[in-house]
Motif scaffolding. Structure first.
Motif, PDB file in Angstrom:
ATOM      1  N   LEU A 133       0.856  -1.185   0.000  1.00 14.25           N
ATOM      2  CA  LEU A 133       0.000   0.000   0.000  1.00 14.25           C
ATOM      3  C   LEU A 133       0.894   1.237   0.000  1.00 14.25           C
ATOM      4  O   LEU A 133       1.731   1.400   0.886  1.00 14.25           O
ATOM      5  N   THR A 134       0.733   2.090  -1.001  1.00 11.29           N
ATOM      6  CA  THR A 134       1.536   3.304  -1.075  1.00 11.29           C
ATOM      7  C   THR A 134       0.913   4.388  -0.196  1.00 11.29           C
ATOM      8  O   THR A 134      -0.284   4.315   0.125  1.00 11.29           O
ATOM      9  N   PRO A 135       1.681   5.395   0.174  1.00 13.70           N
ATOM     10  CA  PRO A 135       1.088   6.504   0.930  1.00 13.70           C
ATOM     11  C   PRO A 135      -0.101   7.134   0.188  1.00 13.70           C
ATOM     12  O   PRO A 135      -1.109   7.462   0.788  1.00 13.70           O
ATOM     13  N   ARG A 136       0.042   7.284  -1.117  1.00 18.15           N
ATOM     14  CA  ARG A 136      -1.040   7.870  -1.922  1.00 18.15           C
ATOM     15  C   ARG A 136      -2.305   7.000  -1.857  1.00 18.15           C
ATOM     16  O   ARG A 136      -3.409   7.513  -1.705  1.00 18.15           O
ATOM     17  N   GLU A 137      -2.146   5.670  -1.966  1.00 12.79           N
ATOM     18  CA  GLU A 137      -3.292   4.754  -1.888  1.00 12.79           C
ATOM     19  C   GLU A 137      -3.942   4.816  -0.509  1.00 12.79           C
ATOM     20  O   GLU A 137      -5.174   4.803  -0.398  1.00 12.79           O
ATOM     21  N   SER A 138      -3.126   4.901   0.529  1.00 17.31           N
ATOM     22  CA  SER A 138      -3.699   4.968   1.882  1.00 17.31           C
ATOM     23  C   SER A 138      -4.512   6.245   2.071  1.00 17.31           C
ATOM     24  O   SER A 138      -5.550   6.228   2.736  1.00 17.31           O
ATOM     25  N   MET A 139      -4.060   7.327   1.469  1.00 18.01           N
ATOM     26  CA  MET A 139      -4.813   8.580   1.558  1.00 18.01           C
ATOM     27  C   MET A 139      -6.115   8.493   0.757  1.00 18.01           C
ATOM     28  O   MET A 139      -7.131   9.049   1.144  1.00 18.01           O
ATOM     29  N   ALA A 140      -6.081   7.794  -0.380  1.00 20.63           N
ATOM     30  CA  ALA A 140      -7.296   7.625  -1.193  1.00 20.63           C
ATOM     31  C   ALA A 140      -8.316   6.762  -0.454  1.00 20.63           C
ATOM     32  O   ALA A 140      -9.515   7.016  -0.509  1.00 20.63           O
ATOM     33  N   ILE A 141      -7.841   5.736   0.238  1.00 21.26           N
ATOM     34  CA  ILE A 141      -8.730   4.875   1.027  1.00 21.26           C
ATOM     35  C   ILE A 141      -9.313   5.679   2.179  1.00 21.26           C
ATOM     36  O   ILE A 141     -10.504   5.649   2.427  1.00 21.26           O
TER      37      ILE A 141
ATOM     38  N   ILE B 221      -4.066  -1.539  13.041  1.00 20.70           N
ATOM     39  CA  ILE B 221      -3.056  -2.257  12.249  1.00 20.70           C
ATOM     40  C   ILE B 221      -3.698  -3.404  11.482  1.00 20.70           C
ATOM     41  O   ILE B 221      -3.450  -3.577  10.282  1.00 20.70           O
ATOM     42  N   ARG B 222      -4.552  -4.202  12.146  1.00 22.00           N
ATOM     43  CA  ARG B 222      -5.237  -5.303  11.458  1.00 22.00           C
ATOM     44  C   ARG B 222      -6.085  -4.784  10.304  1.00 22.00           C
ATOM     45  O   ARG B 222      -6.096  -5.353   9.211  1.00 22.00           O
ATOM     46  N   ALA B 223      -6.816  -3.696  10.538  1.00 25.69           N
ATOM     47  CA  ALA B 223      -7.694  -3.141   9.498  1.00 25.69           C
ATOM     48  C   ALA B 223      -6.883  -2.668   8.294  1.00 25.69           C
ATOM     49  O   ALA B 223      -7.223  -2.974   7.146  1.00 25.69           O
ATOM     50  N   TRP B 224      -5.806  -1.921   8.531  1.00 24.93           N
ATOM     51  CA  TRP B 224      -5.001  -1.422   7.412  1.00 24.93           C
ATOM     52  C   TRP B 224      -4.311  -2.567   6.676  1.00 24.93           C
ATOM     53  O   TRP B 224      -4.195  -2.539   5.444  1.00 24.93           O
ATOM     54  N   ASN B 225      -3.865  -3.588   7.398  1.00 24.32           N
ATOM     55  CA  ASN B 225      -3.254  -4.747   6.728  1.00 24.32           C
ATOM     56  C   ASN B 225      -4.269  -5.454   5.840  1.00 24.32           C
ATOM     57  O   ASN B 225      -3.950  -5.868   4.729  1.00 24.32           O
ATOM     58  N   ARG B 226      -5.508  -5.588   6.311  1.00 21.57           N
ATOM     59  CA  ARG B 226      -6.548  -6.214   5.479  1.00 21.57           C
ATOM     60  C   ARG B 226      -6.894  -5.334   4.284  1.00 21.57           C
ATOM     61  O   ARG B 226      -7.109  -5.835   3.187  1.00 21.57           O
ATOM     62  N   LEU B 227      -6.953  -4.025   4.487  1.00 18.59           N
ATOM     63  CA  LEU B 227      -7.240  -3.122   3.369  1.00 18.59           C
ATOM     64  C   LEU B 227      -6.186  -3.248   2.275  1.00 18.59           C
ATOM     65  O   LEU B 227      -6.513  -3.235   1.085  1.00 18.59           O
ATOM     66  N   ALA B 228      -4.932  -3.392   2.667  1.00 13.98           N
ATOM     67  CA  ALA B 228      -3.858  -3.514   1.681  1.00 13.98           C
ATOM     68  C   ALA B 228      -4.007  -4.756   0.821  1.00 13.98           C
ATOM     69  O   ALA B 228      -3.635  -4.755  -0.340  1.00 13.98           O
ATOM     70  N   VAL B 229      -4.614  -5.794   1.376  1.00 11.41           N
ATOM     71  CA  VAL B 229      -4.743  -7.065   0.673  1.00 11.41           C
ATOM     72  C   VAL B 229      -6.105  -7.202  -0.010  1.00 11.41           C
ATOM     73  O   VAL B 229      -6.210  -7.700  -1.127  1.00 11.41           O
ATOM     74  N   GLU B 230      -7.171  -6.753   0.658  1.00 14.31           N
ATOM     75  CA  GLU B 230      -8.520  -7.076   0.233  1.00 14.31           C
ATOM     76  C   GLU B 230      -9.226  -6.025  -0.601  1.00 14.31           C
ATOM     77  O   GLU B 230     -10.221  -6.332  -1.262  1.00 14.31           O
ATOM     78  N   LEU B 231      -8.772  -4.791  -0.571  1.00 20.09           N
ATOM     79  CA  LEU B 231      -9.475  -3.776  -1.335  1.00 20.09           C
ATOM     80  C   LEU B 231      -9.211  -3.995  -2.823  1.00 20.09           C
ATOM     81  O   LEU B 231      -8.066  -3.991  -3.262  1.00 20.09           O
ATOM     82  N   PRO B 232     -10.282  -4.249  -3.574  1.00 20.57           N
ATOM     83  CA  PRO B 232     -10.080  -4.513  -5.001  1.00 20.57           C
ATOM     84  C   PRO B 232      -9.531  -3.283  -5.715  1.00 20.57           C
ATOM     85  O   PRO B 232      -9.823  -2.146  -5.331  1.00 20.57           O
ATOM     86  N   PRO B 233      -8.710  -3.500  -6.757  1.00 20.04           N
ATOM     87  CA  PRO B 233      -8.195  -2.355  -7.520  1.00 20.04           C
ATOM     88  C   PRO B 233      -9.348  -1.627  -8.220  1.00 20.04           C
ATOM     89  O   PRO B 233     -10.394  -2.204  -8.448  1.00 20.04           O
ATOM     90  N   ASP B 234      -9.120  -0.365  -8.581  1.00 22.69           N
ATOM     91  CA  ASP B 234     -10.163   0.443  -9.239  1.00 22.69           C
ATOM     92  C   ASP B 234     -10.786  -0.271 -10.376  1.00 22.69           C
ATOM     93  O   ASP B 234     -10.482  -0.720 -11.312  1.00 22.69           O
TER      94      ASP B 234
END
Length: 192
Positions: free
Chosen positions: A18-26, A179-192
């Motif tokens: 997860l890039t900083p930019r992606e984390s800000m978009a989420i 931490i658990r939530a952000w780790n799951r977001l990095a893996v589970e959030l489908p790409p655009d």
């Protein structure tokens, strides 16, 4: 270049992938959506249990909830008052869409058992209807009050069906939960 001072406890490491930019978009919407998925799962909700409803599905938390649930194998019913966004909701993962009006009328204390769980971003009359129509042992994550902060219902869904109402507060989640939530977001959030 501005700086902010934060307590160390408020910071969590950026998950791999997860890039900083992606984390800000989420952002907070995605984080809240993930917490709204994790809470019912801790309560026992599984994708094999049946449909999961998302109210306010066209909003930020709602649309990300639809995407996350769908990517996790859940059959998602998306409720919206913006009929023109039904195709968008199907695109992000909804199996079916229903009108917000269908959930805003006065219902009996116990309605037909329609969904195994729900993410509610609206509160008010909609949340009362959602609770009355949740299956036995279902779980509802309440994370918003766009319709109303009031909840006028009976205890019947809680006592007769053992429905769990789970409050979501993204600003006060523990560091380990964040931490658990952000780790799951990095893996589970489908790409655009």
């Amino acid at each position: 270049n501005e700086r902010a001072r934060l307590p160390a406890e408020a910071l969590v490491p950026l998950p791999p992938g997860l890039t900083p930019r992606e984390s800000m978009a989420i952002g907070t919407a995605g984080f809240t959506a993930m917490l709204s998925l994790m809470a019912p799962e801790r309560n026992g909700l599984r994708s094999s249990d049946g449909d999961v409803l998302v109210t306010g599905a066209a909003g930020g938390v709602g649309s990300l909830s639809v995407a996350l649930l769908s990517s996790g194998g859940y059959e998602v019913i998306a409720s919206t008052g913006r009929e023109q966004l039904r195709d968008y909701l199907r695109h992000v993962g909804a199996s079916k869409t229903i009108s917000r009006a269908e959930l805003q009328h006065e219902t009996p204390p116990l309605g037909p058992q329609r969904w195994a769980g729900a993410v509610d971003t609206l509160g008010g009359r909609t949340l009362a209807t959602v609770l009355a129509s949740t299956k036995s042992y279902g779980a509802v994550a309440a994370c918003g009050l766009a319709e109303s902060p009031q909840l006028c219902t009976t205890l019947f869904p809680f006592i007769l069906r053992n429905v769990a109402l789970l409050g979501i507060n993204s600003s006060n989640a523990s560091k380990s939960t964040r931490i658990r939530a952000w780790n799951r977001l990095a893996v589970e959030l489908p790409p655009d």
